[in-house]
Motif scaffolding. Sequence first.
Motif, short mmCIF file in Angstrom:
data_model
loop_
_atom_site.label_atom_id
_atom_site.label_comp_id
_atom_site.label_asym_id
_atom_site.label_seq_id
_atom_site.Cartn_x
_atom_site.Cartn_y
_atom_site.Cartn_z
N ARG A 1 0.81 -1.23 0.01
CA ARG A 1 -0.09 0.05 -0.35
C ARG A 1 0.97 1.45 0.30
O ARG A 1 2.44 1.23 0.55
CB ARG A 1 -0.88 -0.12 1.12
CG ARG A 1 -1.56 -1.42 1.53
CD ARG A 1 -2.60 -0.94 2.66
NE ARG A 1 -1.79 -1.10 3.79
CZ ARG A 1 -1.37 -0.61 4.89
NH1 ARG A 1 -1.92 0.48 4.52
NH2 ARG A 1 -0.99 -0.73 6.12
N PRO A 2 0.26 2.57 -0.59
CA PRO A 2 0.82 3.69 -0.91
C PRO A 2 0.44 4.32 0.98
O PRO A 2 0.49 4.97 0.88
CB PRO A 2 0.00 4.35 -1.61
CG PRO A 2 -1.15 3.44 -2.13
CD PRO A 2 -0.88 2.78 -1.02
N ALA A 3 1.26 3.37 1.60
CA ALA A 3 0.59 4.28 2.89
C ALA A 3 2.22 4.35 3.56
O ALA A 3 3.11 4.41 3.25
CB ALA A 3 0.76 3.00 4.84
N ARG A 4 2.27 5.57 4.47
CA ARG A 4 3.54 7.00 5.28
C ARG A 4 4.07 5.63 6.24
O ARG A 4 5.41 5.94 5.89
CB ARG A 4 2.61 7.66 5.99
CG ARG A 4 3.37 8.53 6.62
CD ARG A 4 2.94 9.19 7.53
NE ARG A 4 3.87 10.63 8.22
CZ ARG A 4 3.82 11.98 9.50
NH1 ARG A 4 2.21 11.72 9.47
NH2 ARG A 4 5.00 12.29 9.79
N GLU A 5 3.39 4.48 6.35
CA GLU A 5 4.87 4.15 7.28
C GLU A 5 5.03 3.15 6.31
O GLU A 5 6.56 2.60 7.19
CB GLU A 5 3.92 2.78 8.46
CG GLU A 5 2.99 2.26 8.11
CD GLU A 5 1.21 2.72 7.38
OE1 GLU A 5 0.54 1.69 7.33
OE2 GLU A 5 1.13 3.82 7.63
N LYS A 6 5.12 2.95 5.32
CA LYS A 6 6.15 1.98 4.23
C LYS A 6 7.70 2.66 3.92
O LYS A 6 8.04 2.61 3.66
CB LYS A 6 5.16 1.81 3.72
CG LYS A 6 4.00 0.85 3.27
CD LYS A 6 4.18 -0.30 3.97
CE LYS A 6 2.81 -1.15 4.70
NZ LYS A 6 2.85 -2.51 5.02
N ARG A 7 7.40 4.63 4.70
CA ARG A 7 8.39 4.61 3.97
C ARG A 7 9.59 4.32 2.58
O ARG A 7 10.23 4.43 2.49
CB ARG A 7 9.62 4.02 4.66
CG ARG A 7 9.10 4.00 6.92
CD ARG A 7 9.90 4.98 7.11
NE ARG A 7 9.75 5.29 8.73
CZ ARG A 7 10.50 5.72 9.92
NH1 ARG A 7 11.75 5.71 9.51
NH2 ARG A 7 10.08 5.73 11.09
N ILE A 8 8.22 5.23 1.78
CA ILE A 8 7.90 5.08 0.20
C ILE A 8 9.75 6.13 -0.05
O ILE A 8 10.48 5.32 -0.86
CB ILE A 8 7.25 5.07 -0.78
CG1 ILE A 8 6.24 4.23 -0.84
CG2 ILE A 8 7.49 4.84 -2.38
CD1 ILE A 8 6.20 2.94 -0.25
N ASP A 9 9.03 6.92 0.88
CA ASP A 9 11.03 8.09 -0.15
C ASP A 9 11.82 7.42 1.10
O ASP A 9 12.84 8.42 -0.14
CB ASP A 9 10.65 9.22 0.67
CG ASP A 9 10.05 9.29 2.39
OD1 ASP A 9 9.72 8.05 2.76
OD2 ASP A 9 9.69 9.81 3.16
N VAL A 10 11.75 6.58 1.49
CA VAL A 10 13.50 6.20 2.34
C VAL A 10 14.19 4.92 1.32
O VAL A 10 14.69 5.21 0.62
CB VAL A 10 13.33 6.07 3.16
CG1 VAL A 10 14.58 5.32 4.06
CG2 VAL A 10 13.12 6.89 4.53
#
Length: 399
Positions: A229-238
């Motif tokens: 999921r594109p959720a904040r806790e997945k830390r996609i930006d990191v």
Amino acid sequence: MIALERETAAADRARSPSGRPTRLVDTTMLYAPRSGGVKRYLLAKRDWLAANRPGVRHNLVLPGRKDAHDGQGLWSIYTAPLPFGKGYRWPVSKTAWMERLVRRRPTLIEAGDPYTPGLAALRAGEALGVPVVGFCHTDLPALAALHLGEWAEEPVRRRWSRIYNQFDAVLAPSRFVAQRLQEAGVARAQPLTLGADVGLFRPDLADRAALRTRLGLPADHRLLVFAGRPAREKRIDVMVEAVERLDPGTTLLLVGAGEAAPPSERVIGLPYMQDSTSLARLLASCDGFLHANPDEPLGLIVLEALACGLPVVGVRSGGVAETVDSEVGELAEASEPAALAEAIDALFARDLTEVSRRARARAVARHSWDAVFENLMEVYAGLTGDPNFAGAVAAREMH
């Protein structure tokens, strides 16, 4: 007439000690068209029970677009969608939900959340005099702190503890979540690590050349993948910033999470994949799975990646650190771009063929659904005394 007699005979066999048919009811709001691990766990349980516990009738009671029954045990209750909720729906009335559960006449209820369905399950269990299992799939205090601020963590932790202490048994998908529950005051919380369909997710589905051609990449290009999921806790930006620190021959493939990624020439986004076979084929065709959430309860997709023979780069904390070690991947010391990039470089410096072999072996040995659900049936049988939850040998021993 013969078919009716067979059906009646099967119904007679499917009896609990109370004399009623053995019925297991799962209920949760964590189920949506694009939801991940909870949905896959419930559907895998449904298939496994049909093949391995014919004396148990399995019902799912879930939120949906309308009141409906699929004819095979899945009951949906009309529930309004959450704004910006990616298909999730939030049930409001505990009483109405409880009544739907009571109508199923369950032998045991498992609630997959502490929200309206979970609270309704507790009421239904009390009304019927049947046990209710609470399966804690998410770390609510940590999510509250992340999305609302640190001030929210303690009040959510207290409510979390109060609700889960009401269940007859409390299960968690990892030692990490079980410990978090215990620290919050839920002393009976116990881990039940989930699994993967190792017959579906497997290395021989790989077609590396075809995937790179499809993505417009050179044949020798390295592909890291994340699906979720594109959720904040997945830390996609990191993850994106970590890959940007690597050599240009490495790309990050985001499946279902691309909309949360900052713009980057090193990232390719693909839509959510509904079909599990297509997802398995894609995972098996990549070089490594990347995961940056330091507080992941388990990461069922990580188990599926391992089953595909895919080495995993994660963070040395949370549920992922219980599954991944140096035999099957690399762990970064923190969820930071530099640390994650260092772990990726360390993985690619190794013999990936051997790491891939070990990843597959680990998934088969430790994370098949057979082992998971046999353990779960022991919990159910212990709570109910119902031999239909136990296997044939265990049922004889119970008598």
